[in-house]
Write a protein that holds these residues in place. Structure first.
Motif, PDB file in Angstrom:
ATOM      1  N   ASN A  13       0.813  -1.209   0.000  1.00  0.00           N
ATOM      2  CA  ASN A  13       0.000   0.000   0.000  1.00  0.00           C
ATOM      3  C   ASN A  13       0.849   1.261   0.000  1.00  0.00           C
ATOM      4  O   ASN A  13       0.390   2.304   0.415  1.00  0.00           O
ATOM      5  CB  ASN A  13      -0.918   0.007   1.229  1.00  0.00           C
ATOM      6  N   ALA A  14       2.100   1.176  -0.430  1.00  0.00           N
ATOM      7  CA  ALA A  14       2.963   2.354  -0.424  1.00  0.00           C
ATOM      8  C   ALA A  14       2.332   3.427  -1.296  1.00  0.00           C
ATOM      9  O   ALA A  14       1.847   3.153  -2.385  1.00  0.00           O
ATOM     10  CB  ALA A  14       4.350   1.999  -0.935  1.00  0.00           C
ATOM     11  N   HIS A  15       2.325   4.645  -0.781  1.00  0.00           N
ATOM     12  CA  HIS A  15       1.661   5.707  -1.506  1.00  0.00           C
ATOM     13  C   HIS A  15       2.207   7.053  -1.088  1.00  0.00           C
ATOM     14  O   HIS A  15       2.853   7.193  -0.065  1.00  0.00           O
ATOM     15  CB  HIS A  15       0.153   5.663  -1.269  1.00  0.00           C
ATOM     16  N   ALA A  16       1.911   8.024  -1.916  1.00  0.00           N
ATOM     17  CA  ALA A  16       2.204   9.403  -1.537  1.00  0.00           C
ATOM     18  C   ALA A  16       1.083   9.864  -0.615  1.00  0.00           C
ATOM     19  O   ALA A  16       0.060   9.214  -0.482  1.00  0.00           O
ATOM     20  CB  ALA A  16       2.264  10.268  -2.789  1.00  0.00           C
ATOM     21  N   ALA A  17       1.283  10.987   0.013  1.00  0.00           N
ATOM     22  CA  ALA A  17       0.267  11.518   0.919  1.00  0.00           C
ATOM     23  C   ALA A  17      -1.049  11.718   0.172  1.00  0.00           C
ATOM     24  O   ALA A  17      -1.067  12.159  -0.972  1.00  0.00           O
ATOM     25  CB  ALA A  17       0.741  12.835   1.511  1.00  0.00           C
ATOM     26  N   PRO A  18      -2.160  11.380   0.813  1.00  0.00           N
ATOM     27  CA  PRO A  18      -3.457  11.577   0.160  1.00  0.00           C
ATOM     28  C   PRO A  18      -3.779  13.063   0.054  1.00  0.00           C
ATOM     29  O   PRO A  18      -3.233  13.871   0.791  1.00  0.00           O
ATOM     30  CB  PRO A  18      -4.431  10.876   1.113  1.00  0.00           C
ATOM     31  N   VAL A  55       5.780   4.645   2.153  1.00  0.00           N
ATOM     32  CA  VAL A  55       5.005   4.687   3.389  1.00  0.00           C
ATOM     33  C   VAL A  55       3.842   3.719   3.267  1.00  0.00           C
ATOM     34  O   VAL A  55       3.210   3.631   2.213  1.00  0.00           O
ATOM     35  CB  VAL A  55       4.477   6.120   3.663  1.00  0.00           C
ATOM     36  N   ASP A  56       3.576   3.006   4.338  1.00  0.00           N
ATOM     37  CA  ASP A  56       2.409   2.141   4.413  1.00  0.00           C
ATOM     38  C   ASP A  56       1.660   2.548   5.671  1.00  0.00           C
ATOM     39  O   ASP A  56       2.269   2.720   6.733  1.00  0.00           O
ATOM     40  CB  ASP A  56       2.827   0.680   4.472  1.00  0.00           C
ATOM     41  N   THR A  57       0.354   2.721   5.548  1.00  0.00           N
ATOM     42  CA  THR A  57      -0.478   3.084   6.689  1.00  0.00           C
ATOM     43  C   THR A  57      -1.712   2.203   6.695  1.00  0.00           C
ATOM     44  O   THR A  57      -2.092   1.635   5.662  1.00  0.00           O
ATOM     45  CB  THR A  57      -0.920   4.558   6.640  1.00  0.00           C
ATOM     46  N   GLY A  58      -2.343   2.114   7.828  1.00  0.00           N
ATOM     47  CA  GLY A  58      -3.585   1.366   7.914  1.00  0.00           C
ATOM     48  C   GLY A  58      -4.065   1.289   9.346  1.00  0.00           C
ATOM     49  O   GLY A  58      -3.477   1.886  10.257  1.00  0.00           O
ATOM     50  N   LEU A  67       4.320   3.115   8.693  1.00  0.00           N
ATOM     51  CA  LEU A  67       5.651   2.565   8.488  1.00  0.00           C
ATOM     52  C   LEU A  67       6.293   3.313   7.331  1.00  0.00           C
ATOM     53  O   LEU A  67       5.652   3.503   6.292  1.00  0.00           O
ATOM     54  CB  LEU A  67       5.529   1.071   8.157  1.00  0.00           C
ATOM     55  N   GLU A  68       7.535   3.767   7.521  1.00  0.00           N
ATOM     56  CA  GLU A  68       8.237   4.486   6.453  1.00  0.00           C
ATOM     57  C   GLU A  68       9.583   3.817   6.222  1.00  0.00           C
ATOM     58  O   GLU A  68      10.339   3.574   7.157  1.00  0.00           O
ATOM     59  CB  GLU A  68       8.422   5.959   6.826  1.00  0.00           C
ATOM     60  N   ARG A  69       9.860   3.503   4.947  1.00  0.00           N
ATOM     61  CA  ARG A  69      11.103   2.838   4.576  1.00  0.00           C
ATOM     62  C   ARG A  69      11.860   3.715   3.591  1.00  0.00           C
ATOM     63  O   ARG A  69      11.318   4.104   2.555  1.00  0.00           O
ATOM     64  CB  ARG A  69      10.814   1.482   3.945  1.00  0.00           C
ATOM     65  N   PRO A  70      13.127   4.039   3.900  1.00  0.00           N
ATOM     66  CA  PRO A  70      13.895   4.891   2.982  1.00  0.00           C
ATOM     67  C   PRO A  70      14.267   4.127   1.710  1.00  0.00           C
ATOM     68  O   PRO A  70      14.300   2.894   1.697  1.00  0.00           O
ATOM     69  CB  PRO A  70      15.146   5.244   3.796  1.00  0.00           C
ATOM     70  N   PHE A 107      17.532   3.526   8.202  1.00  0.00           N
ATOM     71  CA  PHE A 107      16.607   2.759   9.030  1.00  0.00           C
ATOM     72  C   PHE A 107      15.162   3.027   8.621  1.00  0.00           C
ATOM     73  O   PHE A 107      14.777   4.173   8.404  1.00  0.00           O
ATOM     74  CB  PHE A 107      16.736   3.135  10.511  1.00  0.00           C
ATOM     75  N   ALA A 108      14.372   1.972   8.547  1.00  0.00           N
ATOM     76  CA  ALA A 108      12.927   2.127   8.420  1.00  0.00           C
ATOM     77  C   ALA A 108      12.396   2.351   9.840  1.00  0.00           C
ATOM     78  O   ALA A 108      13.063   2.007  10.813  1.00  0.00           O
ATOM     79  CB  ALA A 108      12.308   0.869   7.822  1.00  0.00           C
ATOM     80  N   TRP A 109      11.221   2.925   9.950  1.00  0.00           N
ATOM     81  CA  TRP A 109      10.611   3.094  11.274  1.00  0.00           C
ATOM     82  C   TRP A 109       9.123   2.768  11.182  1.00  0.00           C
ATOM     83  O   TRP A 109       8.514   2.857  10.129  1.00  0.00           O
ATOM     84  CB  TRP A 109      10.839   4.499  11.838  1.00  0.00           C
ATOM     85  N   ALA A 110       8.586   2.374  12.313  1.00  0.00           N
ATOM     86  CA  ALA A 110       7.161   2.057  12.397  1.00  0.00           C
ATOM     87  C   ALA A 110       6.622   2.561  13.726  1.00  0.00           C
ATOM     88  O   ALA A 110       7.331   2.583  14.728  1.00  0.00           O
ATOM     89  CB  ALA A 110       6.938   0.550  12.276  1.00  0.00           C
TER      90      ALA A 110
END
Length: 123
Positions: A13-18, A55-58, A67-70, A107-110
């Motif tokens: 579900n990686a996406h840009a900001a809605p 970015v994945d959100t839900g 969650l954001e992964r560089p 680093f990715a972060w969640a």
């Protein structure tokens, strides 16, 4: 943890900001509580990923997550365990204050907007 690893390896579900934030939705685990849109910051503006990051959100089991992964991910994950986030009966997810530091170093972060503390008397 398995969900986080799956999202990191295969972000579906990686996406840009809605373009706009959705209104909070009813919690599926705690009657009377709402969960704010995890694709938005607590101030109601869309979350802006760092250039090149995914970015994945839900919302999972009543808690919002982000969650954001560089782009140049080093394979490691920082879990932002901030505790309860919310105002009144609306809970939300927020980003770590060291977000830029983590991403710059690969680093990715969640983080999640866990509701657990909202249901303990006196919290």
């Amino acid at each position: 943890m398995a969900v986080l690893l799956g999202l990191l390896m295969y972000p579906g579900n990686a996406h840009a900001a809605p373009p706009a934030c959705a209104p909070p939705v009813a919690s599926t685990t705690q009657p009377g509580y709402l969960v704010a849109d995890p694709a938005c910051d607590p101030d109601g503006t869309p979350f802006a990923p760092v250039a090149g990051s995914t970015v994945d959100t839900g919302i999972l089991n009543g808690a919002a997550y982000r969650l954001e992964r560089p782009a140049r991910w080093n394979g490691e994950l920082v879990v932002f365990a901030h505790g309860y986030r919310g105002t009144g009966t609306t809970v939300f997810v927020s980003s770590p204050s060291l977000r830029a530091y983590y991403l710059e170093r690969g680093f990715a972060w969640a983080a999640s907007g866990s509701q657990d503390a909202a249901f303990r008397p006196g919290v």
